[in-house]
Design an enzyme around this catalytic site. Sequence first.
Site, PDB file in Angstrom:
ATOM      1  CG  PHE A  12     -29.131   4.482  53.312  1.00  0.00           C
ATOM      2  CD1 PHE A  12     -29.939   3.756  54.180  1.00  0.00           C
ATOM      3  CD2 PHE A  12     -27.925   3.921  52.903  1.00  0.00           C
ATOM      4  CE1 PHE A  12     -29.550   2.504  54.639  1.00  0.00           C
ATOM      5  CE2 PHE A  12     -27.532   2.675  53.351  1.00  0.00           C
ATOM      6  CZ  PHE A  12     -28.335   1.969  54.223  1.00  0.00           C
ATOM      7  CB  THR A 123     -16.602   5.889  50.418  1.00  0.00           C
ATOM      8  OG1 THR A 123     -16.651   4.622  49.754  1.00  0.00           O
ATOM      9  CG2 THR A 123     -15.936   6.873  49.473  1.00  0.00           C
ATOM     10  CG  ASP A 124     -14.994   0.662  50.896  1.00  0.00           C
ATOM     11  OD1 ASP A 124     -15.647   1.318  50.069  1.00  0.00           O
ATOM     12  OD2 ASP A 124     -15.284  -0.525  51.194  1.00  0.00           O
ATOM     13  CD  GLU A 125     -17.168   2.999  45.752  1.00  0.00           C
ATOM     14  OE1 GLU A 125     -16.936   3.627  44.715  1.00  0.00           O
ATOM     15  OE2 GLU A 125     -18.182   2.306  45.927  1.00  0.00           O
ATOM     16  CE1 TYR A 147     -19.544   8.763  46.489  1.00  0.00           C
ATOM     17  CE2 TYR A 147     -18.612   6.576  46.151  1.00  0.00           C
ATOM     18  CZ  TYR A 147     -19.134   7.546  46.997  1.00  0.00           C
ATOM     19  OH  TYR A 147     -19.235   7.287  48.345  1.00  0.00           O
ATOM     20  CB  SER A 150     -16.126  13.624  43.889  1.00  0.00           C
ATOM     21  OG  SER A 150     -17.023  12.659  44.412  1.00  0.00           O
ATOM     22  CE  LYS A 151     -17.485  10.879  50.388  1.00  0.00           C
ATOM     23  NZ  LYS A 151     -18.330  11.844  51.175  1.00  0.00           N
ATOM     24  CE  LYS A 186     -25.876   4.461  46.152  1.00  0.00           C
ATOM     25  NZ  LYS A 186     -25.293   5.026  47.352  1.00  0.00           N
ATOM     26  N   PRO A 202     -30.363  -6.753  37.547  1.00  0.00           N
ATOM     27  CG  PRO A 202     -30.212  -4.490  36.956  1.00  0.00           C
ATOM     28  CD  PRO A 202     -30.930  -5.435  37.864  1.00  0.00           C
ATOM     29  CE1 TYR A 204     -25.245  -2.689  36.373  1.00  0.00           C
ATOM     30  CE2 TYR A 204     -23.698  -1.775  37.959  1.00  0.00           C
ATOM     31  CZ  TYR A 204     -24.877  -1.677  37.242  1.00  0.00           C
ATOM     32  OH  TYR A 204     -25.657  -0.561  37.396  1.00  0.00           O
ATOM     33  CG  ASP A 269     -18.403  -5.278  34.760  1.00  0.00           C
ATOM     34  OD1 ASP A 269     -19.109  -4.861  35.702  1.00  0.00           O
ATOM     35  OD2 ASP A 269     -17.312  -5.861  34.933  1.00  0.00           O
ATOM     36  NE  ARG A 270     -21.063   0.615  39.076  1.00  0.00           N
ATOM     37  CZ  ARG A 270     -21.315   0.532  40.391  1.00  0.00           C
ATOM     38  NH1 ARG A 270     -20.331   0.273  41.242  1.00  0.00           N
ATOM     39  NH2 ARG A 270     -22.531   0.696  40.867  1.00  0.00           N
TER      40      ARG A 270
HETATM   41  O1  DAU Z   1     -17.976   0.904  49.266  1.00  0.00           O
HETATM   42  C1  DAU Z   1     -18.709   1.993  49.749  1.00  0.00           C
HETATM   43  C2  DAU Z   1     -19.577   2.481  48.634  1.00  0.00           C
HETATM   44  O2  DAU Z   1     -20.566   1.502  48.432  1.00  0.00           O
HETATM   45  C3  DAU Z   1     -20.203   3.853  48.868  1.00  0.00           C
HETATM   46  O3  DAU Z   1     -19.216   4.812  48.966  1.00  0.00           O
HETATM   47  C4  DAU Z   1     -21.138   4.198  47.710  1.00  0.00           C
HETATM   48  O4  DAU Z   1     -21.784   5.408  47.931  1.00  0.00           O
HETATM   49  C5  DAU Z   1     -22.153   3.090  47.562  1.00  0.00           C
HETATM   50  O5  DAU Z   1     -22.994   3.373  46.475  1.00  0.00           O
HETATM   51  C6  DAU Z   1     -21.472   1.757  47.393  1.00  0.00           C
HETATM   52  O6  DAU Z   1     -20.830   1.666  46.117  1.00  0.00           O
HETATM   53  P1  DAU Z   1     -20.962   0.365  45.190  1.00  0.00           P
HETATM   54  O7  DAU Z   1     -20.733   0.769  43.801  1.00  0.00           O
HETATM   55  O8  DAU Z   1     -20.168  -0.761  45.746  1.00  0.00           O
HETATM   56  O9  DAU Z   1     -22.534   0.041  45.488  1.00  0.00           O
HETATM   57  P2  DAU Z   1     -23.706  -0.416  44.552  1.00  0.00           P
HETATM   58  O10 DAU Z   1     -24.853  -0.721  45.447  1.00  0.00           O
HETATM   59  O11 DAU Z   1     -23.956   0.532  43.433  1.00  0.00           O
HETATM   60  O12 DAU Z   1     -23.170  -1.782  43.935  1.00  0.00           O
HETATM   61  C7  DAU Z   1     -22.741  -2.857  44.745  1.00  0.00           C
HETATM   62  C8  DAU Z   1     -22.176  -3.917  43.817  1.00  0.00           C
HETATM   63  O13 DAU Z   1     -23.255  -4.415  43.000  1.00  0.00           O
HETATM   64  C9  DAU Z   1     -21.152  -3.356  42.844  1.00  0.00           C
HETATM   65  O14 DAU Z   1     -20.138  -4.317  42.607  1.00  0.00           O
HETATM   66  C10 DAU Z   1     -21.941  -3.124  41.561  1.00  0.00           C
HETATM   67  C11 DAU Z   1     -22.996  -4.212  41.611  1.00  0.00           C
HETATM   68  N1  DAU Z   1     -24.269  -3.858  40.944  1.00  0.00           N
HETATM   69  C12 DAU Z   1     -24.861  -2.683  41.290  1.00  0.00           C
HETATM   70  C13 DAU Z   1     -26.056  -2.301  40.671  1.00  0.00           C
HETATM   71  C14 DAU Z   1     -26.712  -0.982  41.035  1.00  0.00           C
HETATM   72  C15 DAU Z   1     -24.835  -4.709  40.001  1.00  0.00           C
HETATM   73  O15 DAU Z   1     -24.284  -5.799  39.718  1.00  0.00           O
HETATM   74  N2  DAU Z   1     -25.993  -4.325  39.398  1.00  0.00           N
HETATM   75  C16 DAU Z   1     -26.635  -3.147  39.678  1.00  0.00           C
HETATM   76  O16 DAU Z   1     -27.696  -2.850  39.063  1.00  0.00           O
END
Ligand code: DAU
Length: 333
Positions: A12, A123-125, A147, A150-151, A186, A202, A204, A269-270
């Site tokens: 991406f 990443t900010d993570e 994740y 590892s970063k 994502k 979904p 979380y 939740d995650r």
């Molecule tokens: O902050 C930078 C990071 O952002 C990058 O380093 C990561 O590679 C990238 O995946 C992203 O991480 P997040 O965990 O923040 O992104 P994600 O899109 O997985 O989730 C964004 C928010 O949405 C997070 O609080 C979890 C929530 N979520 C995510 C998914 C996939 C949900 O509520 N439901 C879902 O099904």
Amino acid sequence: MPKVLVTGGLGFIGSNFVRHLIAARPSWTIVNLDARTYAGNPANVADLPKSRHRWIKGDIADAKAVDKAMAGCELVVHFAAETHVDRSILDASAFLKTNVIGTQVLLDAALRRKVRRFLHVSTDEVYGSIPKGLSKEGDLLEPNSPYAASKAASDLVVRSYFVTHRAPVITTRASNNYGPYQYPEKALPLMITNFMEDRPFPMYGDGRQVRDWLHVQDHARAILHVLEKGALGDVYNIGGSYTCENRELISKVLELMGKDARLVARVEDRKGHDRRYALDCGKLKRLGFRHAYDFERGLRETIAWYRAHEAWWRPLKTAGGYRSYYKTQYRKK
Ligand code: DAU
């Protein structure tokens, strides 16, 4: 006529960067080293001119493949990584191999090949969750997911190569990217494409987690800016133009797409879910960088892009690998 090695340029952010580079630096040529994992897609770069861009299939943890790909390159921009937090919770092994060992293999090759600049995309993570305020580049690294760990480990390896070997490295740490060509696991592309199919998103937990949203084109521009103007050995945060809770983001998308709030399914939740990220980007600003996108425009354009590119994302969502991941990830939720 610089030749640049981009790792992970079928993904991406990597593919958006390659696209930006081709337009912004007409004399540069690009070698794109990408293992073509589930998230790497040749369709992301299919329209780019062959005279300027060449994709080589290869794993960054494979020293021979890396050394060959880097021949004649004076710059390296390193995106290749396993990036999805939820997948790292299911199985962390690929994350450690690619993100940590892969980075070390690339750095060794860069020293041997006497690369002029090596930009490591992070990443900010790595800062972990912060209840208030903004994370600065010098803050403690407190990663919480496999994740993020590892970063953070890869960032420390990069740092050590600067101190020990004077490797010409720079690290950038970005917030949540969004925009065209994002694999639909994502949150944002999953939300948009699920809503297009009238399927629930979904959410979380309570949906009050805070993320900072950066348009991928601004990220690509910022990386090029730092590659050319950043100080070797330094770290630069790259934040977005908008910070909000997930539930606010969901409401915005529902509204822009004309969909009903019944399409939000609150699920378990995650594990270890980071509550809040927020970046201090003063250093990047002082380097002269300015965003081009505001979130409202970026989000509208992104929704329009997924609407216009169903032929791009639908095969990804119907592929066996995606379906089995989706089942495993959301079955218990
Ligand atoms: O902050 C930078 C990071 O952002 C990058 O380093 C990561 O590679 C990238 O995946 C992203 O991480 P997040 O965990 O923040 O992104 P994600 O899109 O997985 O989730 C964004 C928010 O949405 C997070 O609080 C979890 C929530 N979520 C995510 C998914 C996939 C949900 O509520 N439901 C879902 O099904």
